[in-house]
Design an enzyme around this catalytic site. Structure first.
Site, PDB file in Angstrom:
ATOM      1  N   ASP A  27       0.869  -1.170   0.000  1.00  0.00           N
ATOM      2  CA  ASP A  27       0.000   0.000   0.000  1.00  0.00           C
ATOM      3  C   ASP A  27       0.910   1.225   0.000  1.00  0.00           C
ATOM      4  O   ASP A  27       2.002   1.206   0.557  1.00  0.00           O
ATOM      5  CB  ASP A  27      -0.914  -0.024   1.230  1.00  0.00           C
ATOM      6  CG  ASP A  27      -2.057   0.959   1.072  1.00  0.00           C
ATOM      7  OD1 ASP A  27      -2.136   1.624   0.013  1.00  0.00           O
ATOM      8  OD2 ASP A  27      -2.876   1.075   2.000  1.00  0.00           O
ATOM      9  N   SER A  28       0.431   2.281  -0.649  1.00  0.00           N
ATOM     10  CA  SER A  28       1.261   3.481  -0.816  1.00  0.00           C
ATOM     11  C   SER A  28       1.486   4.210   0.495  1.00  0.00           C
ATOM     12  O   SER A  28       2.421   4.991   0.609  1.00  0.00           O
ATOM     13  CB  SER A  28       0.566   4.432  -1.776  1.00  0.00           C
ATOM     14  OG  SER A  28      -0.671   4.840  -1.212  1.00  0.00           O
ATOM     15  N   GLY A  29       0.595   3.998   1.452  1.00  0.00           N
ATOM     16  CA  GLY A  29       0.707   4.719   2.718  1.00  0.00           C
ATOM     17  C   GLY A  29      -0.268   5.874   2.810  1.00  0.00           C
ATOM     18  O   GLY A  29      -0.305   6.569   3.815  1.00  0.00           O
ATOM     19  N   GLY A  30      -1.060   6.081   1.760  1.00  0.00           N
ATOM     20  CA  GLY A  30      -2.049   7.163   1.791  1.00  0.00           C
ATOM     21  C   GLY A  30      -2.950   7.045   3.017  1.00  0.00           C
ATOM     22  O   GLY A  30      -3.127   7.999   3.774  1.00  0.00           O
ATOM     23  N   ASP A  49      -3.032   8.273  -2.443  1.00  0.00           N
ATOM     24  CA  ASP A  49      -4.356   8.894  -2.522  1.00  0.00           C
ATOM     25  C   ASP A  49      -4.714   9.524  -1.188  1.00  0.00           C
ATOM     26  O   ASP A  49      -4.071   9.260  -0.178  1.00  0.00           O
ATOM     27  CB  ASP A  49      -5.417   7.838  -2.878  1.00  0.00           C
ATOM     28  CG  ASP A  49      -5.510   6.742  -1.829  1.00  0.00           C
ATOM     29  OD1 ASP A  49      -4.517   6.532  -1.096  1.00  0.00           O
ATOM     30  OD2 ASP A  49      -6.564   6.107  -1.723  1.00  0.00           O
ATOM     31  N   GLN A  90     -11.616   6.602  -5.137  1.00  0.00           N
ATOM     32  CA  GLN A  90     -12.172   7.243  -3.938  1.00  0.00           C
ATOM     33  C   GLN A  90     -13.539   7.830  -4.304  1.00  0.00           C
ATOM     34  O   GLN A  90     -14.132   7.392  -5.275  1.00  0.00           O
ATOM     35  CB  GLN A  90     -11.199   8.303  -3.414  1.00  0.00           C
ATOM     36  CG  GLN A  90      -9.901   7.716  -2.819  1.00  0.00           C
ATOM     37  CD  GLN A  90     -10.118   7.017  -1.472  1.00  0.00           C
ATOM     38  OE1 GLN A  90     -11.162   7.157  -0.829  1.00  0.00           O
ATOM     39  NE2 GLN A  90      -9.130   6.230  -1.055  1.00  0.00           N
ATOM     40  N   GLY A 148     -11.328   3.822   0.625  1.00  0.00           N
ATOM     41  CA  GLY A 148     -12.274   4.684   1.323  1.00  0.00           C
ATOM     42  C   GLY A 148     -13.590   4.017   1.651  1.00  0.00           C
ATOM     43  O   GLY A 148     -14.611   4.689   1.790  1.00  0.00           O
ATOM     44  N   ASP A 191      -7.785  -7.771   1.340  1.00  0.00           N
ATOM     45  CA  ASP A 191      -6.851  -7.832   2.454  1.00  0.00           C
ATOM     46  C   ASP A 191      -7.621  -7.399   3.683  1.00  0.00           C
ATOM     47  O   ASP A 191      -8.559  -6.611   3.586  1.00  0.00           O
ATOM     48  CB  ASP A 191      -5.667  -6.882   2.237  1.00  0.00           C
ATOM     49  CG  ASP A 191      -6.056  -5.433   2.471  1.00  0.00           C
ATOM     50  OD1 ASP A 191      -6.705  -4.838   1.588  1.00  0.00           O
ATOM     51  OD2 ASP A 191      -5.746  -4.895   3.538  1.00  0.00           O
ATOM     52  N   CYS A 237     -11.135 -28.184   9.592  1.00  0.00           N
ATOM     53  CA  CYS A 237      -9.934 -27.428   9.216  1.00  0.00           C
ATOM     54  C   CYS A 237      -8.703 -28.318   9.335  1.00  0.00           C
ATOM     55  O   CYS A 237      -8.570 -29.095  10.271  1.00  0.00           O
ATOM     56  CB  CYS A 237      -9.791 -26.211  10.122  1.00  0.00           C
ATOM     57  SG  CYS A 237      -8.318 -25.235   9.775  1.00  0.00           S
ATOM     58  N   CYS A 267      -5.504 -27.076   9.410  1.00  0.00           N
ATOM     59  CA  CYS A 267      -4.318 -26.279   9.760  1.00  0.00           C
ATOM     60  C   CYS A 267      -3.565 -26.934  10.915  1.00  0.00           C
ATOM     61  O   CYS A 267      -4.093 -27.803  11.607  1.00  0.00           O
ATOM     62  CB  CYS A 267      -4.706 -24.843  10.097  1.00  0.00           C
ATOM     63  SG  CYS A 267      -5.263 -24.599  11.792  1.00  0.00           S
ATOM     64  N   CYS A 288      -5.353 -26.911  14.280  1.00  0.00           N
ATOM     65  CA  CYS A 288      -6.481 -27.832  14.403  1.00  0.00           C
ATOM     66  C   CYS A 288      -6.025 -29.298  14.393  1.00  0.00           C
ATOM     67  O   CYS A 288      -6.668 -30.147  14.981  1.00  0.00           O
ATOM     68  CB  CYS A 288      -7.498 -27.581  13.294  1.00  0.00           C
ATOM     69  SG  CYS A 288      -8.356 -26.019  13.528  1.00  0.00           S
ATOM     70  N   HIS A 310      -4.655 -20.325  12.444  1.00  0.00           N
ATOM     71  CA  HIS A 310      -5.903 -20.953  12.020  1.00  0.00           C
ATOM     72  C   HIS A 310      -6.739 -19.980  11.182  1.00  0.00           C
ATOM     73  O   HIS A 310      -7.292 -20.356  10.142  1.00  0.00           O
ATOM     74  CB  HIS A 310      -6.717 -21.433  13.237  1.00  0.00           C
ATOM     75  CG  HIS A 310      -8.142 -21.699  12.894  1.00  0.00           C
ATOM     76  ND1 HIS A 310      -8.559 -22.876  12.307  1.00  0.00           N
ATOM     77  CD2 HIS A 310      -9.241 -20.897  12.952  1.00  0.00           C
ATOM     78  CE1 HIS A 310      -9.856 -22.800  12.043  1.00  0.00           C
ATOM     79  NE2 HIS A 310     -10.297 -21.602  12.421  1.00  0.00           N
TER      80      HIS A 310
HETATM   81 ZN   LIG Z   1      -7.546 -24.652  11.859  1.00  0.00          ZN
END
Ligand SMILES: [Zn+2]
Length: 377
Positions: A76-79, A130, A192, A219, A269, A307, A309, A312, A338
């Site tokens: 990310d640009s940091g805006g 931005d 935006q 935004g 994200d 799950c 993972c 788990c 997890h």
């Molecule tokens: Zn798990």
């Protein structure tokens, strides 16, 4: 559904991108991320520029080498951070002047500088700088801010062109980029326009006329009510071209993400899986669990029986609850792990459902089950 080709490999979309703001997904190693099936991670130009600083990352050979991650990285640009975290001193057409939230040092960031920082980091996908407008925003302000963001987007693209031209025309290809791969870096524009549909529409049209490798919706989820988040993001998504990656920034819960996929979004994200994981909240195929609750005291089942993972496969809810009570680091690590695994798998299954042409029924079944269980927990 599609494939995005970057300098560090292909990404299948839709995709969930774990957030590694400081060059690490909190409490999780890169090997664990790979085991979870993560295809790309996020970094943040604002944070990494302030600490450890670009010189160190450049000397390390770029962000990939510095953090030991061979896959694609989006920065990310940091805006967002400049306007939310730093003490903003002055905003002008030229750029934003602010004081670091770490040591108060003064910085001036322009759209060109934001691209240059990301070139030095060597990120595979860079974002334009931005102004992220928070909710509520008066229409006048939102419009004025959008005008600025569009000008900044244009300047980012022009700067990128010039840089790439310079790199192509010099024998030293690592002139500006830590990784020497600036010419392979993608640049995304950010839409935006606050909660005003006509401004969002204008933002999309203007960004399309500049032309980017992908488009993000920024935004949203900045304090507005839930119904407005969905209304604005789905409207904006409908305006974005189908043949470009569409990235919904900073959202959201599993159910939100599924809804956004059905609106055509490709990239996501969110800090929720790790942030909530550190507080003992687990996301499962049946809903959300607060593992610190006393009801799990003698529950010797895994966090989620469906799950696979590491948490788990090897540990129980009762044990994880004990770890949280005893303030042992392993507890928050296991739940974070997890949750990342769950988010990645949820997206992978969504991808399969899209392929099988049954995404809507998959989504509705998931959402129905998810809410029902959440109510009973
Ligand atoms: Zn798990």
């Amino acid at each position: 559904m599609g494939k995005l080709i970057t300098a560090h490999g292909e990404i299948n979309t839709p995709v969930f991108m774990p957030v590694g703001t400081q060059g690490t997904v909190k409490a999780i190693s890169n090997d664990e991320l790979l085991e979870c099936g993560a295809e790309i991670m996020l970094g943040n130009a604002y944070h990494l520029n302030l600490r450890p600083g670009l010189e160190i990352i450049r000397k390390a050979g770029g962000l990939h080498k510095f953090i030991g991650w061979k896959g694609p990285i989006l920065t990310d640009s940091g805006g967002y951070q400049v306007f939310s975290l730093a003490k903003l001193r002055k905003l002008s057409e030229e750029g934003a002047e602010f004081s670091s939230h770490i040591d108060g040092s003064r910085h001036f960031i322009t759209p060109e500088k934001a691209v240059e920082i990301q070139e030095i980091l060597g990120s595979d996908i860079m974002m334009t700088f931005d102004e992220c407008v928070h909710y509520p925003a008066a229409r006048d302000y939102a419009e004025q801010s959008l005008n600025l963001t569009t000008k900044w987007a244009k300047r980012s693209k022009d700067f990128l062109h010039n840089t790439q031209y310079a790199i192509h025309n010099t024998p030293n290809h690592s002139l500006r980029s830590g990784s020497g791969q600036a010419n392979a870096q993608l640049l995304f524009g950010i839409v935006q326009g606050s909660t005003y549909p006509d401004l969002r529409k204008r933002a999309v049209e203007e960004l399309l006329s500049i032309g980017f490798d992908g488009y993000a919706i920024g935004g949203v989820s900045v304090g507005e009510p839930q119904n407005l988040i969905h209304e604005i993001s789905s409207y904006t998504a409908s305006l974005l071209p189908e043949n470009s990656p569409r990235y919904l920034m900073g959202m959201g819960t599993p159910v939100d993400m599924m809804e956004a996929i059905s609106n055509g979004m490709d990239m996501f994200d969110c800090v929720v899986p790790t942030r909530n994981g550190r507080n003992g909240q687990a996301f499962t195929w049946n809903g959300e669990l607060q593992l610190r609750n006393s009801e799990y005291k003698e529950d010797f089942s895994s966090i989620d029986k469906d799950c696979g993972c590491m948490a788990c496969r090897k540990y129980t809810r009762a044990y994880i609850r004990h770890l949280f009570n005893a303030e042992e680091i392993l507890g928050l690590r296991l739940v974070s792990l997890h949750n990342i695994h769950f988010y990645v798998k949820l997206i992978q299954k969504s991808r399969q459902a899209i392929k099988d042409d049954c995404f809507e029924s998959f989504r509705l079944e998931f959402a129905g089950k998810y809410i029902t269980t959440k109510r009973t927990v």
